[in-house]
Design a protein around this motif. Structure first.
Motif, PDB file in Angstrom:
ATOM      1  N   GLU A 101     -47.519  23.544   9.176  1.00  0.00           N
ATOM      2  CA  GLU A 101     -48.032  23.123   7.874  1.00  0.00           C
ATOM      3  C   GLU A 101     -49.450  22.573   8.002  1.00  0.00           C
ATOM      4  O   GLU A 101     -50.313  22.846   7.164  1.00  0.00           O
ATOM      5  CB  GLU A 101     -47.115  22.058   7.258  1.00  0.00           C
ATOM      6  CG  GLU A 101     -47.521  21.594   5.882  1.00  0.00           C
ATOM      7  CD  GLU A 101     -47.458  22.686   4.828  1.00  0.00           C
ATOM      8  OE1 GLU A 101     -48.116  22.532   3.770  1.00  0.00           O
ATOM      9  OE2 GLU A 101     -46.739  23.694   5.030  1.00  0.00           O
ATOM     10  N   ASN A 156     -52.097  25.263   8.388  1.00  0.00           N
ATOM     11  CA  ASN A 156     -52.321  25.967   7.119  1.00  0.00           C
ATOM     12  C   ASN A 156     -53.228  25.190   6.174  1.00  0.00           C
ATOM     13  O   ASN A 156     -53.631  25.710   5.140  1.00  0.00           O
ATOM     14  CB  ASN A 156     -50.984  26.267   6.425  1.00  0.00           C
ATOM     15  CG  ASN A 156     -50.229  27.394   7.095  1.00  0.00           C
ATOM     16  OD1 ASN A 156     -50.826  28.224   7.785  1.00  0.00           O
ATOM     17  ND2 ASN A 156     -48.916  27.431   6.912  1.00  0.00           N
ATOM     18  N   ASN A 157     -53.524  23.939   6.540  1.00  0.00           N
ATOM     19  CA  ASN A 157     -54.425  23.113   5.737  1.00  0.00           C
ATOM     20  C   ASN A 157     -55.818  23.016   6.371  1.00  0.00           C
ATOM     21  O   ASN A 157     -56.572  22.088   6.095  1.00  0.00           O
ATOM     22  CB  ASN A 157     -53.825  21.719   5.549  1.00  0.00           C
ATOM     23  CG  ASN A 157     -52.767  21.684   4.466  1.00  0.00           C
ATOM     24  OD1 ASN A 157     -53.044  21.437   3.305  1.00  0.00           O
ATOM     25  ND2 ASN A 157     -51.514  21.955   4.856  1.00  0.00           N
ATOM     26  N   ASP A 158     -56.116  23.983   7.237  1.00  0.00           N
ATOM     27  CA  ASP A 158     -57.479  24.167   7.775  1.00  0.00           C
ATOM     28  C   ASP A 158     -57.989  22.955   8.543  1.00  0.00           C
ATOM     29  O   ASP A 158     -59.113  22.484   8.327  1.00  0.00           O
ATOM     30  CB  ASP A 158     -58.460  24.518   6.647  1.00  0.00           C
ATOM     31  CG  ASP A 158     -58.098  25.821   5.949  1.00  0.00           C
ATOM     32  OD1 ASP A 158     -57.680  26.759   6.653  1.00  0.00           O
ATOM     33  OD2 ASP A 158     -58.201  25.890   4.714  1.00  0.00           O
ATOM     34  N   GLN A 217     -44.049  31.990  15.010  1.00  0.00           N
ATOM     35  CA  GLN A 217     -45.150  31.712  14.076  1.00  0.00           C
ATOM     36  C   GLN A 217     -46.217  30.860  14.753  1.00  0.00           C
ATOM     37  O   GLN A 217     -47.414  31.071  14.566  1.00  0.00           O
ATOM     38  CB  GLN A 217     -44.622  30.990  12.840  1.00  0.00           C
ATOM     39  CG  GLN A 217     -43.602  31.766  12.023  1.00  0.00           C
ATOM     40  CD  GLN A 217     -44.188  33.042  11.452  1.00  0.00           C
ATOM     41  OE1 GLN A 217     -45.158  33.013  10.700  1.00  0.00           O
ATOM     42  NE2 GLN A 217     -43.604  34.184  11.823  1.00  0.00           N
ATOM     43  N   SER A 269     -50.423  31.474  15.670  1.00  0.00           N
ATOM     44  CA  SER A 269     -51.325  30.604  14.915  1.00  0.00           C
ATOM     45  C   SER A 269     -52.418  30.084  15.851  1.00  0.00           C
ATOM     46  O   SER A 269     -52.470  30.428  17.030  1.00  0.00           O
ATOM     47  CB  SER A 269     -50.553  29.422  14.330  1.00  0.00           C
ATOM     48  OG  SER A 269     -50.233  28.477  15.338  1.00  0.00           O
ATOM     49  N   GLN A 281     -42.484  19.462   7.342  1.00  0.00           N
ATOM     50  CA  GLN A 281     -43.510  20.083   6.489  1.00  0.00           C
ATOM     51  C   GLN A 281     -44.330  19.019   5.764  1.00  0.00           C
ATOM     52  O   GLN A 281     -45.566  19.087   5.706  1.00  0.00           O
ATOM     53  CB  GLN A 281     -42.820  21.012   5.477  1.00  0.00           C
ATOM     54  CG  GLN A 281     -43.765  21.814   4.603  1.00  0.00           C
ATOM     55  CD  GLN A 281     -44.064  21.140   3.268  1.00  0.00           C
ATOM     56  OE1 GLN A 281     -43.322  20.278   2.830  1.00  0.00           O
ATOM     57  NE2 GLN A 281     -45.154  21.539   2.651  1.00  0.00           N
ATOM     58  N   ARG A 294     -48.426  18.221   6.302  1.00  0.00           N
ATOM     59  CA  ARG A 294     -49.374  18.234   5.170  1.00  0.00           C
ATOM     60  C   ARG A 294     -50.071  16.888   5.031  1.00  0.00           C
ATOM     61  O   ARG A 294     -51.293  16.818   4.867  1.00  0.00           O
ATOM     62  CB  ARG A 294     -48.633  18.583   3.878  1.00  0.00           C
ATOM     63  CG  ARG A 294     -49.555  18.710   2.655  1.00  0.00           C
ATOM     64  CD  ARG A 294     -48.768  19.001   1.399  1.00  0.00           C
ATOM     65  NE  ARG A 294     -47.924  17.882   1.021  1.00  0.00           N
ATOM     66  CZ  ARG A 294     -46.631  17.978   0.735  1.00  0.00           C
ATOM     67  NH1 ARG A 294     -46.029  19.149   0.786  1.00  0.00           N
ATOM     68  NH2 ARG A 294     -45.937  16.916   0.391  1.00  0.00           N
TER      69      ARG A 294
END
Length: 568
Positions: A21, A24-26, A138, A142, A391, A395
């Motif tokens: 997660e 995915n938030n750079d 995954q 990544s 998750q 985040r």
């Protein structure tokens, strides 16, 4: 010095979900783990993972979890768990369909303890492994950097904010094994702490690192008195026999051949919550209805009422384990079982965004306590908590990192040299009568916790346990550990810190158990044998301040369901 924006400590389900997660938030993300990711404790979770089957079941699932927690779970947190269950299961299934289905292609959920309806999904007999394998694939595809074979020894804070940690590189030379890491935010997802006990289903790597690291950095802990004992472990080895066995109809029997759970949970029987079954088993043993031909009394788990073909098709994994580790053919003979420590309901106190009270420090999974389990966890909720709050932690950590300025750790060499000097003072390679051996103290500690912090507690025994743990602490403070050379090697350093972590946790568990003067869920006090909602519908919070433990309280957050009698 090694730097990443977000570092996740732990590579089990919660840690991997958090890392995925966060990336995915750079932000720049790394995982650090003392195990290979696919050796994480999550792979041992055979039972299953819960899901709210439909809109109607959302309310039933919520109520089952609150009732199962003996009304100590924070209800707004449970709502997050339940309401996100379908989303997280779909996240897994959109990558690969792994959960058992019926002939129509629909989910084939099982009914686990404390549930009024079937809602536990299984991936054959390897649910934890199957989910972790998907996440790990995954992760490998990544940009998350993975540091395997590293152990975190100490967190570093600056102005009450996380700035990094000191780590131990297992694959380095003894002289260069201590390394410094820096980050803006840190997620602790270190998993179980059960090796504190000698009778546990947990592995030897489950030494409570995350909780101990957090409390030493000023983090608050919550609900540490609540330790779950799983009803069915093999006598002697404490190898777990999954709850799925009882979900499919296996019986618990006493020495009279009686299904004794009818006397304690007449409706749910073998599918009552774990705290009730384990306590009932101890009562059967105390009252003389157990088997006593071995070193410890035990009861039976029976499959012999099933046809051999049914056992082969439904309990093949248990058949294999029973033959290999108990020399038992379950088609003909009953398994000898005892309760064993299995899970910590308590941990690092976090809010619904997975934040601790220390800026930049987040947590998820078993080492954390948002309190979705309260005083007792239902089977199938631990894996779900890992991915739902993993998750959320990922985040939250990424957002914090984006909005935070980097806090530099100055003078790396000074940090490491000071740490090495303090470490060397704890060891000696000389021989005298006062030399300590890590393995000996570890065995003593585990025996103390099993004896004085078990299923049934009272003030006298808890105080005795505390006294004995304090004696161990005093020994460590006034003596040195045996080392093979003038400076401890990597293995000695690792075991020393694991022992230190576990002794700290032991004291905190006993302090919390002594403080809660009632019986609720997995915490049973024979001297306060009833639940007391008037005085104890609250969480015990422990924080380390100037080397002493400060105890405070926070109320249980109730949204819709008021406490009621807990009958099964």
């Amino acid at each position: 010095m090694i730097y990443h924006d977000v570092i996740v400590v732990g590579s089990g389900l919660a840690g991997q979900r958090a890392a995925l997660e966060a990336i995915n938030n750079d932000v720049d993300v790394a995982i650090i783990s003392k195990l290979k990711p696919m050796n994480s404790h999550s792979v041992l979770a055979q039972g299953g993972i819960n899901i709210a089957i439909d809109d109607l079941d959302q309310n039933n699932y919520f109520e089952d979890t609150i009732k199962g927690s003996d009304y100590l779970a924070d209800q707004d947190s449970v709502e997050i768990l339940v309401n996100n269950s379908k989303h997280e299961i779909e996240f897994i299934e959109n990558i690969e369909r792994i959960f058992d289905r019926n002939n129509d292609g629909e989910y084939s959920p099982k009914k686990f303890g404390g549930a009024i309806t079937p809602r536990t999904l299984r991936a054959s007999d390897s649910t934890g492994f199957s989910i972790l394998n998907i996440l790990y694939d995954q992760l490998l595809n990544s940009k998350v950097k993975i540091y395997e074979d590293y152990q975190v020894l100490k967190l570093i804070t600056n102005d009450e904010q996380i700035s990094g940690f000191i780590g131990l590189n297992y694959n380095s030379t003894n002289s260069n094994c201590i390394e410094l890491f820096s980050c803006k935010s840190l997620v602790l997802a270190t998993g179980p702490s059960g090796y504190v006990f000698s009778n546990t289903t947990n592995s030897s790597s489950c030494t409570g690192d995350g909780i101990a690291l957090a409390v030493s950095a000023g983090a608050k802990l919550k609900d540490m008195e609540f330790i779950q004992f799983h009803p069915t472990s093999l006598v002697g080895s404490n190898i777990l026999i999954t709850e799925a066995a009882r979900a499919k109809g296996a019986y618990l029997l006493n020495s009279d051949g009686e299904r004794f759970m009818k006397n304690y949970a007449p409706e749910q029987l073998e599918l009552a919550p774990r705290d009730i079954i384990s306590r009932s088993m101890i009562k059967e043993i105390i009252e003389g209805r157990s088997f006593s031909d071995l070193n410890e009394p035990y009861l039976h788990l029976s499959f012999t009422h099933f046809e051999p073909e049914f056992i082969k098709n439904n309990f093949n994994d248990i058949q294999i384990v029973s033959r290999e580790f108990a020399n038992t053919d379950i088609t003909k003979h009953n398994l000898k079982i005892v309760p064993a420590q299995h899970y910590f309901m308590g941990g690092i106190s976090i809010n619904n965004s997975a934040e601790s009270n220390v800026k930049g420090l987040f947590a998820a999974g078993e080492c954390a306590c948002v309190s979705v389990h309260g005083a007792n966890r239902l089977g199938g909720n631990s894996l779900l908590e890992c991915i739902v709050f993993g998750q959320i932690a990922g985040r939250s950590a990424a957002i914090f990192s984006k909005n935070s300025h980097k806090i530099f750790i100055t003078d790396e060499d000074s940090h490491i040299s000071k740490f090495n000097k303090e470490l060397s003072e704890c060891f000696t390679n000389s021989s005298n009568n006062n030399i300590l051996y890590i393995s000996s103290l570890r065995n003593d500690m585990r025996s103390i916790m099993t004896t004085y912090a078990g299923i049934i507690r009272d003030e006298n025994n808890i105080n005795l346990g505390l006294m004995k743990i304090h004696n161990l602490k005093n020994l460590i403070h006034s003596n040195q550990f045996k080392s093979k050379s003038s400076h401890p090697n990597i293995s000695e350093i690792s075991e020393f810190f694991e022992l230190s972590f576990m002794i700290e946790l032991s004291e905190i568990i006993l302090l919390s158990a002594l403080n809660r003067k009632e019986s609720r869920g997995a915490h049973f006090r024979s001297d306060y044998s009833s639940r007391n909602d008037n005085d104890w519908l609250k969480h015990i919070i422990i924080q380390k301040i100037n080397s002493t433990y400060d105890i405070s309280y926070s109320p249980v957050r109730i949204t819709t369901l008021n406490p009621d009698v807990r009958n099964y």
